[in-house]
Structures are given as C-alpha cells and as structure tokens.
Enzyme design. Structure first.
Site, PDB file in Angstrom:
ATOM      1  N   LYS A  17       0.840  -1.201   0.000  1.00 38.94           N
ATOM      2  CA  LYS A  17       0.000   0.000   0.000  1.00 38.94           C
ATOM      3  C   LYS A  17       0.870   1.244   0.000  1.00 38.94           C
ATOM      4  O   LYS A  17       1.595   1.514   0.956  1.00 38.94           O
ATOM      5  CB  LYS A  17      -0.899   0.050   1.232  1.00 38.94           C
ATOM      6  CG  LYS A  17      -1.863   1.258   1.168  1.00 38.94           C
ATOM      7  CD  LYS A  17      -2.519   1.596   2.491  1.00 38.94           C
ATOM      8  CE  LYS A  17      -1.787   2.671   3.264  1.00 38.94           C
ATOM      9  NZ  LYS A  17      -1.926   4.025   2.708  1.00 38.94           N
TER      10      LYS A  17
ATOM     11  N   GLU B 186      10.495   0.814  10.133  1.00 37.94           N
ATOM     12  CA  GLU B 186      11.482   1.879   9.948  1.00 37.94           C
ATOM     13  C   GLU B 186      10.739   3.179  10.185  1.00 37.94           C
ATOM     14  O   GLU B 186       9.882   3.573   9.400  1.00 37.94           O
ATOM     15  CB  GLU B 186      12.075   1.799   8.540  1.00 37.94           C
ATOM     16  CG  GLU B 186      13.423   2.458   8.427  1.00 37.94           C
ATOM     17  CD  GLU B 186      13.290   3.872   7.936  1.00 37.94           C
ATOM     18  OE1 GLU B 186      13.208   4.766   8.811  1.00 37.94           O
ATOM     19  OE2 GLU B 186      13.244   4.088   6.720  1.00 37.94           O
TER      20      GLU B 186
ATOM     21  N   CYS C 199      13.517  10.554   6.842  1.00 42.53           N
ATOM     22  CA  CYS C 199      13.473  10.065   8.220  1.00 42.53           C
ATOM     23  C   CYS C 199      14.843  10.181   8.884  1.00 42.53           C
ATOM     24  O   CYS C 199      14.941  10.375  10.085  1.00 42.53           O
ATOM     25  CB  CYS C 199      12.959   8.639   8.258  1.00 42.53           C
ATOM     26  SG  CYS C 199      13.668   7.618   6.975  1.00 42.53           S
TER      27      CYS C 199
ATOM     28  N   GLU D 259      10.333  15.140  15.909  1.00 39.76           N
ATOM     29  CA  GLU D 259      10.616  15.092  14.473  1.00 39.76           C
ATOM     30  C   GLU D 259       9.697  16.075  13.744  1.00 39.76           C
ATOM     31  O   GLU D 259       8.485  16.016  13.871  1.00 39.76           O
ATOM     32  CB  GLU D 259      10.374  13.678  13.946  1.00 39.76           C
ATOM     33  CG  GLU D 259      10.719  13.552  12.480  1.00 39.76           C
ATOM     34  CD  GLU D 259      10.568  12.125  11.957  1.00 39.76           C
ATOM     35  OE1 GLU D 259       9.600  11.451  12.321  1.00 39.76           O
ATOM     36  OE2 GLU D 259      11.437  11.707  11.164  1.00 39.76           O
TER      37      GLU D 259
END
Lengths: 488, 305
Positions: free
Chosen positions: A193, A267, A301, A398
């Site tokens: 997906k 991850e 990331c 983040e």
C-alpha cells in the site's frame, strides 16, 4: 542590432526557467486496484484524488481499498505464493526481478517526472537519486534470488509467505523498491500500500510489473488511507508486516500484531544529529549540513535535523550556512534548477509551520533566506533556529521539514551525551579531519547509520534502520534480505 | 604579524582543511544547473568578455601576436554588438607589439613573467623579467610561484617572492599562478591561495596551461572559497582566473555558475574573473550564433587567430 556596451560591472545573473517536459508522461484519470494481475474496481466503490502539491492541481483519482479489497489482494498473494512463486526455480525468480529493473530504467524519465508531480520533490533528486536507486535495489536483490544458501551459510532458509507492506510519501517509488525487491528475491509474494498523497509511481510500477509478465498475484498494489493499511496489518493470512512511516503508526502496528505469528520490520522516525568538529573541512561540512536537512524538503526520516557545532567554529559555520542557504532556489519541482521543492501536503505544511511558530514563541533566533515562494502550492523556505535548548520541542520532536536546529558544544563527551539524548536513533553524521575521532564517535553514537564527512548517502548493499523509537529490522544489504526469510 | 596592508598574516600551516570528496559533490551541483534562453545568452556574453586570449609558445612571432590582438577586438564581425575579450596574454618579449595593437580598445595586455612556466630562476632574474614586462607596458603580470619551495613547506620563501614581485609590478595588476597540477592536493591549493592573497596578489590563477590537469572545477572551487574567506577576513576583493582546459561553452557556463553561487554577482565581471583560454572564444561564438540563427555553423566559419 545596436552595439552593446561592454560589461564591466558585475551584474545579477538569474537563471531562466528550465522546466522538465511532461509531454511524455502518460497518466490515466482514474486508477483501480492492481490485484491478481488485473486492474479491478474497488469493492468500496470509493476513489480519492491525488494532487500536485506544487500547484494543487488534481493529477488523478485513485481507488480507496477497504477490508474486502485487501482480503482479495491477500488471497491472490497467498494463491500465487502457494501455486507459483514458491515452486519456481530461484534463478527464474531472478529473471523477473531483473526484468522489472530494466523496464524501470527504460521508463526512468517518466517515473522521475511523475514522482516530482505527485510528491513535490525536485526533478534533480527524483531523476538522480530516487529512480536510479530504486532500479539498483531491484538489480541488487535480483542477484541474490538464486544465492540464498550462500547469503546465509549453514542456515536453511525459506520464504515467509505473504508480505504486507506499507510505505510512506517521502520516497514513494524508492520505498516501494526497498520493500518489493528483497521480498520477491527471498520468494515471498506481496501486498503493498503506497501513501495516500503519493500513489502514482507505485501504480506505474504495477504497470511495469504487469509488462514484465510477473505471474498474477505475486505483487498486488492496493491504494488507500490508514484504514487500508490497518486492514493489511490485521489480516490473519499475512505473514510479515514491513512498515516505513511515523513512530506513532509504528506503535499501533506493533500493538495490533502482538501475539500473532506475524513478523515485522519497522522503519520509523528520526531526529538525527549532525556533528561538526572544529577541525572539519568547513565548506564541505556546510554542504553536508545542507544535504542533511534540505534534501527532499527535509522529508527524510534520517535527516540531519539537529546540528551540533563545536564552539570554536560555530560562528563561521553559521555564517557560511546562511550564505549557502541564500543560494538555494525554492520553487517549481519540475524546474531543473530548483533546490527545494514543494512540501508534500497541506497537512504536512501545517505541521511544519506549527513548529516554526513554537520556535518563535520559545524565543529562538530564526533565519530564513529572502527567497520568493510560488503563490499557489505548499512551500516552506529553508529555516534555521539558533541557540535552542536541548529541552525545546524543536530539538525533541521530528519536524519532517526543512527546519534545522543548531546547538553548540565544547567537548566530545558533551556532544555524545546530547546527540544520544533522544528517543530516536536512526542516523548521525560526523565531520572531522581526524580518522581516530571518527571511530571514537561512531562506536559511541546510538544510531543505525552513521556517516563520516558526508550525509544522506544510500546504497542497496548497505543496511539501513534504527535504534529505539526509530524502529527495528534493517533494509538493504544481506540484512534486508534476511528480514524476509525464515532461518533454521 | 601585520603587513603593510594592515591585516594580520595567518599561520599558513593552518589553512582550512579541504575534503576532496565533498568538493566533488559540491561541484557536481554546479554542473547540474541548467542554463537556458536569456540566462544562457547573458552567460555566453559574459564569458566572451572575460577571456584572456592567450598565446604562450616558443614559436610565437610578432605577426601571430598582431593577428591575435586583432581577433581580441573583432571576435566575429559578421555579428555586431559582441563584446571584446578582456585581455591578451603573451610573453614579455611580445608585450610592446601587443600594446600597440590593442591601443584604445579597452583590451588589456597581460604578460607572463618570473621565468614562466617553471619559475626555476633566481629572484633577481624574476625581478628583471617582471620589470621588463612592466616597462614594455604590460597592464597585468601573470607570475608563477616556486612550486618546489612550496612543496618543501618553505612558505615564507613563496610569500616573500610574491610580495617582492608585487612591488615590482607597480600599477600593473598581479595574477599569481599556483600551477595546481603540480601541487596535487586540494589542501595544497587552498594553502597556496592563502599565501598568494596575503602576499599581495590581485588575482589568483590556477595554471600555466603547460601542465595537466589544469583548471578543473574542483581546483577553481577551492580557490573561490579561499577568496571568499579572504574577503570576509580582510575586506579585500581578489580576482580569479582559471586557465587551461576550459575549452567549451558548457564548461565556461558551469564555471560562471560556480562564481555566481560561491562569490556572488560582484565577481561577474572581467575586473574580477577571467578565463585563460585560447580555444574557448570560438566555441562561445558558435553557441551564440546557434542561439541567433537556430543552426550550428561549422568551425570553418569562425576565425582561428
């Protein structure tokens, strides 16, 4: 033509627009789901729009898969695994994977343009980084398909079965490659997906996979939102969940699959430290800082979002960094000269702007170059926050945008303590002219990937993954292959 | 230690480190800039106007120098409105002839000196060589550094030699040739750039054109960063001249992009930036004519003086 006066004063030299052509791109107005080797209408009967974040134009309508659609996809994958893919000679599997890689290379330009249209990333990056790397992942893992017993000597290896894979919007095609290539090489079948804001290159990849003649059901692409992803995670006949995305969703997935037979690799987010020692080659370090945080609009990331500069060179580094930021061109992602493209979505832009507001409210000193932003679309100029505290939310959380925090330090111990003082542990960078210092720091930094005198370098042969809230499991290299195998 | 310019002389053994891999990466970003349409025409015209048209051969004759001087002022007369080149660059023995030929055109005469290209002569010979060129009317002096002394870390010797030649130059602007092909590392290029600028160079120049590799973008970029740091430290603007190996328009445009983004538009003039090249001019002319007419003309349509 009249005689022109000789130029003897330095004059402004602005680059004319150099737009990549879109004339060769073929996009359908409506995309269905790719299940069992066919394009099928969604049971949900629902479609959603995917837009170009650079101008908010609608690019296509894409099917929104529900639980029933996902069930069909998983059934197709199971059937293909049982009847075809697990029985095929590994060298034959390799041929299909090579074929996919070659077809991707042949259509590299189209893939790059679509990636830039759908994700807002600059054409220079999608052309030179995303697409070539994605091809290389298929080439690399194709090579392993018939050598699994040599990859893991003295182990009996076996595929897991059906892999459910959910990928993010920051590197849409590349993440699809990271997921699909090792899964197929190891002998698994796949239900993938893509993210709801960037489904188009994954759908293009489905066309390529179809053209490659891959047996029906080996790869299934289902588009949709978080509920579609949840249906994959919760489906009882999925053997492995591979997820790249936010730490928040990663935690939900781990809870959902606790107590089941499902294996997983996650991850997740990061807040990586980029450390400049006072003996570093300063100009190259500044370039590394820019590549670390402004690459892909900071939607990375492993972005080097926390900059640590040793006190003696801090002033110089900041001055040079500002100068370098002034030469960055923010604008149309399809212009070959653009350095920073569009923020992926309105939602993400709001999040980034929210953090900028927090930074200003905290009283941190901010720097943004005076660049003109396009009137429509989602844009954020490159941003620095200086003199921020370790306890600031800007340092702790983040941001996933082109926002860099700068802290100074005096000693190696101090920077190690601060760099490791984070819930994340995905990546880090070290800049120094001294080799011994590199080895000292790399052994003590708690991060999955550490770059020395460079940043944001990726290669299919090199494992990638994190510590702590940055997730677990590795992708790339042999480790990435092992994550799709049962080993006895 | 302060010199007479009023700024402190740094310890050259501590010139900033340069990382080659990082430099290559930065340079590749300049090479990815796509210069099209009006910006391309502007860039090509700038490039023409920054050329030091050069002939430095043992077999140079007064006739050859005269013809080159004519070309310097009449690059391609079938197309009007083109700028002249910046200067002609010759050996000291040809300065007088060149000076007469370019009179009143604004084209400068540059002379190599100091036992060009090797620099293997005693200082008094180098002084005489330079003095002769200046007396003949040279507007600019292109000197070479003593690479042997530099490589044996005798930085004071190199510094003093440059400072001495600078005094001999008088009003002539001094370009200091580092001959980077013999310095080998970018760390050395950076250090030699610092020495030359602090010793009084008005320009720093990569190469003589006699040694390969010459003006690679990596080397030029390293020198541009040195110029920027020097400007920040002293407030004094220094010019840059890559020489040797820049033979086509694309490379020239990439060099200009590099100057534009490293130093800024203040340097985008032949006061502060030069190309040392002999074959570049015709390629730039060919590109300009292509842009004007839509078709490439054969090299036979461009004079080769």
């Amino acid at each position: 033509m009249a005689a022109k006066k000789t130029i003897n004063q330095g004059v402004e030299w602005n680059y004319s627009p150099a737009l990549e052509s879109t004339s060769h791109v073929k996009l359908k107005s409506k995309y269905d789901l790719y299940i069992d080797g066919k394009w099928v209408k969604p049971q949900s009967k629902k479609y959603f729009k995917t837009i170009n974040p650079a101008n908010e134009d609608v690019l296509a309508e894409v099917a929104h898969a529900n639980e029933k659609d996902v069930d069909l996809a998983v059934k197709a994958a199971r059937k293909a695994y049982r009847n075809v893919w697990s029985k095929m000679a590994p060298s034959e599997r390799a041929k299909y994977i090579y074929r996919i890689a070659r077809l991707m290379q042949e259509r590299a330009r189209e893939l790059a343009v679509i990636e830039s249209l759908d994700a807002g990333k600059v054409i220079r990056e999608s052309r030179d980084v995303d697409v070539p790397l994605a091809c290389n992942h298929f080439f690399y893992y194709a090579g392993w398909a018939d050598k699994l017993e040599y990859a893991f000597p003295n182990r009996k290896v076996e595929a897991l079965g059906v892999a459910g894979q959910i990928i993010p919007w920051n590197f849409p095609l590349l993440m699809a490659a990271w997921k699909i290539a090792p899964a197929l090489a190891a002998g698994n079948t796949v239900v993938l997906k893509p993210a709801e804001t960037t489904p188009l290159t994954a759908l293009k990849l489905a066309e390529i996979i179809h053209d490659a003649g891959l047996p029906s059901g080996v790869v299934n692409i289902v588009t949709g939102y978080g509920d579609t992803g949840a249906s994959i995670v919760n489906h009882p006949d999925v053997d492995k969940i591979a997820f790249t995305g936010s730490t928040g969703v990663g935690k939900i997935i781990q809870k959902a699959i606790a107590g089941t037979h499902k294996k997983s690799t996650l991850e997740l987010g990061g807040k990586s430290a980029n450390i400049i020692m006072d003996d570093a080659p300063i100009d190259q370090a500044v370039e590394g800082i820019v590549n670390g945080i402004f690459f892909n609009q900071g939607h990375v990331c492993c972005a080097g979002s926390r900059l640590f500069v040793q006190e003696g060179v801090a002033e110089k580094v900041i001055e040079k960094l500002k100068h370098r930021m002034d030469s960055l061109i923010v604008g149309d992602p399809l212009d070959k000269n653009t350095d920073i493209g569009a923020i992926n979505s309105k939602d993400q832009l709001d999040i980034i702007n929210g953090y900028v507001k927090i930074g200003n409210a905290e009283g941190a000193e901010m720097y943004q170059p005076k660049c003109k932003l396009p009137k429509s679309g989602f844009y954020c100029p490159p941003t620095l926050f200086m003199d921020v505290a370790q306890s600031s939310r800007l340092v702790q959380e983040e941001i996933f945008g082109p926002v860099l925090t700068i802290q100074t330090f005096r000693t190696v111990d101090e920077v190690l303590q601060k760099a490791n003082n984070t819930p994340f542990g995905l990546a880090a960078g070290i800049w120094t002219d001294k080799g011994s210092r590199i080895f000292n720091l790399t052994t003590k930094l708690r991060a999955g990937v550490i770059w020395a005198n460079t940043y944001n370098k990726f290669d299919p042969t090199s494992p990638f993954g994190g510590y702590k809230e940055s997730g677990f499991g590795r992708e790339g290299g042999l480790q990435g292959l092992g994550a799709y195998l049962k080993m006895n | 230690m302060n010199n007479k310019n009023g700024f402190e002389i740094p310890d050259f053994t501590r010139s900033p480190a340069v990382d080659k891999v990082g430099v290559e990466e930065r340079v590749s970003r300049f090479q990815k800039r796509s210069i099209k349409n009006e910006s391309k025409m502007q860039g090509l015209r700038m490039a023409l106007n920054m050329i030091d048209l050069t002939t430095l051969e043992g077999k140079d004759t007064p006739g050859k120098v005269r013809q080159m001087c004519y070309k310097a002022q009449h690059l391609h007369d079938v197309y009007s409105g083109l700028p002249t080149v910046a200067a002609v660059c010759v050996y000291p023995s040809m300065v007088k002839i060149a000076k007469q030929e370019v009179k009143g055109s604004g084209v400068k005469v540059a002379s190599v000196s100091t036992a060009f290209p090797s620099g293997q002569a005693p200082l008094d010979v180098k002084i005489m060589d330079t003095k002769f060129a200046v007396d003949q009317g040279a507007d600019e002096i292109d000197m070479v550094i003593s690479r042997g002394r530099f490589l044996s870390a005798d930085y004071n010797f190199v510094f003093d030699e440059i400072a001495t030649i600078k005094e001999v130059c008088g009003k002539a602007r001094l370009k200091v040739i580092l001959e980077t092909g013999e310095l080998v590392t970018l760390d050395n290029v950076r250090r030699a750039s610092d020495i030359a600028m602090y010793a009084g160079a008005d320009f720093i120049k990569t190469s003589t054109g006699k040694i390969q590799p010459a003006a690679t973008m990596q080397v030029t970029y390293t020198m541009l960063e040195a110029i920027r740091d020097f400007m920040n430290a002293t407030g004094k603007q220094i010019g840059m001249k890559p020489a040797g190996g820049i033979s086509n328009s694309k490379l020239a445009l990439h060099n200009l992009v590099m100057v534009n983004e490293t130093l800024g538009s203040k340097w985008l003039t032949n006061e502060w930036f030069r190309f040392g090249a002999s074959s570049l001019a015709n390629d730039v002319l060919m590109q300009i004519m292509k842009a004007e007419t839509g078709v490439y003309q054969s090299s036979d349509y461009f004079a080769i003086d």
